[in-house]
Write a protein that holds these residues in place. Sequence first.
Motif, PDB file in Angstrom:
ATOM      1  N   THR A 144       1.079  -0.896  -0.224  1.00 32.96           N
ATOM      2  CA  THR A 144      -0.049   0.092   0.302  1.00 32.96           C
ATOM      3  C   THR A 144       0.967   1.109   0.195  1.00 32.96           C
ATOM      4  O   THR A 144       0.498   2.048  -0.684  1.00 32.96           O
ATOM      5  CB  THR A 144      -0.423  -0.003   1.420  1.00 32.96           C
ATOM      6  N   ARG A 154      -4.125   6.202  -0.181  1.00 34.45           N
ATOM      7  CA  ARG A 154      -3.789   4.848   0.849  1.00 34.45           C
ATOM      8  C   ARG A 154      -5.081   4.555   1.193  1.00 34.45           C
ATOM      9  O   ARG A 154      -5.284   4.923   2.073  1.00 34.45           O
ATOM     10  CB  ARG A 154      -2.985   5.978   2.313  1.00 34.45           C
ATOM     11  N   LEU A 157      -6.525  -1.496   0.604  1.00 39.07           N
ATOM     12  CA  LEU A 157      -6.134  -3.111  -0.878  1.00 39.07           C
ATOM     13  C   LEU A 157      -7.383  -4.161  -0.902  1.00 39.07           C
ATOM     14  O   LEU A 157      -7.504  -4.178  -2.586  1.00 39.07           O
ATOM     15  CB  LEU A 157      -4.911  -2.457  -1.992  1.00 39.07           C
TER      16      LEU A 157
END
Lengths: 306, 295
Positions: A144, A154, A157
């Motif tokens: 990330t 950010r 994910l």
Amino acid sequence: MKNKWKNLKREMKKNRQLYFIVLPVVLFYIIFRYGPMYGSIIAFMDYRPAKGFFGSDWVGLKHFSKFFNDTYFLRVIRNTILISVYSIVFSMPAAIIFALLINEIRNSKFKKTVQTISYLPHFVSLVVICGMLKEFLGSDGIITSIFSFLGGERKNLLMVPEYYKTIHVASGIWQTVGWNTIIYLSAMSSIDQEQYEAADLDGAGRFAKMRYITIPCILPTITIMFIMKLGQVMSVGYEKILLLSNTANREAAQVISSYVYDLSLGASYPQYSYSSAVGLFTSVINLLLVTLGNKICKMLNGSGLW
Amino acid sequence: MKKRIKRSLGDRIFDIVNTIFMIGMMIIMLYPFWYVAMASFSNSSHLMAHTGILLKPLDFTLDAYRMVAKNPNLISGYLNTILIVGVGTFSSTLVTALGAFVMSRKPFPFKRILMFMMIFTMYFSGGMIPTYILNNNWLHLGNNRLVLILPALVTTYNLIILRTGFEAIPDSLEESAKLDGAKDITILFKIIIPVAMPSIAVIILYYAVGYWNSWFEASIYMTDRSKYPLQVILREILIMNSTAEMGAGEGGNAVAIAESIKYATVMVATVPILCIYPFLQKYFVKGTMIGAVKG
């Protein structure tokens, strides 16, 4: 007919020991492989554990038509096929290119080191790989961080459905690309060296040799691998999905095999018969696809898988 | 020897680029494990605050390993896995060898049909639910460690590898023993298996890796936590985030410690494998090659 039985009896008596030796294997296959196959007829029943296998009612194709009308039908089929296709499209060329480049390494010690290290992820268990992925893809994980450094947002994910298939396929390539080169490298090692020497005399460069000698020579191997993979297009395993999916990414992660789990063992009200019907449906399709692939293989190569 | 044709500039550039690419690949393969190792030795609150690349431990500490060593589940998981891998691999190899022996011998009338029966199961299976009902409701193997071994006892692929190995043994060896009056079982254990040891090694490793890695079966059949194998414990810690209880009572620092405990757990579960595999890889490679030829 009678004579045949007599002969068989005599032969069994003579080779008694042989039949005892083979017995455990035969029993294993009958109980643990053919037993469940017979059991899959619960797909045509309304199986209730309380009523048992023989007491449950027959319902014909009810569960199959339910699956075709299931709101998730298209979703799980789509996810399954997409994950398979992405895997084939990206992981096969990756392994072939990696193998071609490993084949070009001149220093044999360096070559061995590269190979050994590239096999490493293959030996790590899936649970650990997925655990690492979860950490690395978390909102403060290292992947990330790299992703956000490159301009991405950010966040966790694994919670983004759009990224799931990429994560699934890319991590699969990372884990298996080295191992998958073995088959291509062994095909390359059987190429006649004289061909390369003749090409050297003609002044052929490295890429020319790859293109006109190496690749044509391993083409049969590539074809077989490709057809085998196509035969498995409907069978994406549930293990990685069960380890990586969550409520947020499920819409992109749920495949047929994990749907079977979600309907039965993973559900608070297990639908044994319905999930068996879903499983049986895909097993039959898989068998047809593999048979078809084998036919094509035989047509092209003269020899197939069986 | 061959005459070296003077290497062109393009040739040399190719080598350099290729070497750099290979070094890059090695870093991609190794770095995740390096990161895990360094994170496991790091101070957990520093680790929490840190994002991005990690090259060395942050404020070196063995705290995470201390917590891991105190975790009774991990220890019992390890013991269960060792038990299952040991017993499972031994029985699988034995039964597979028995089968492969008969399948590689010429005079056996049911050879073809049996082989078809076995290969068919590679492409068609009863599926998850019928298998579960059979093992759990009919054979009553639920919560019994045997359920992790018996249904996985023989892999057709391994049987084919071993049959190929057995077929390569010349008949003359067997025949001379037969003339001495040796029975089939003696021939198998005294002649065939010792001669085919390299193939046996391949399938021992394949079975051992299979038993070591398997988690799904244990997660659906085992209800008793003390019987969980390592991978199921790992799944609880790594995937289902149950580290909090381990860090509890450490001064409210539970979340932070949980983070490095995960990395230490990965290390404890993976390092033994990573130390062994480079020495055994040639057997694995051999297995894929036989398998690829014989399909």
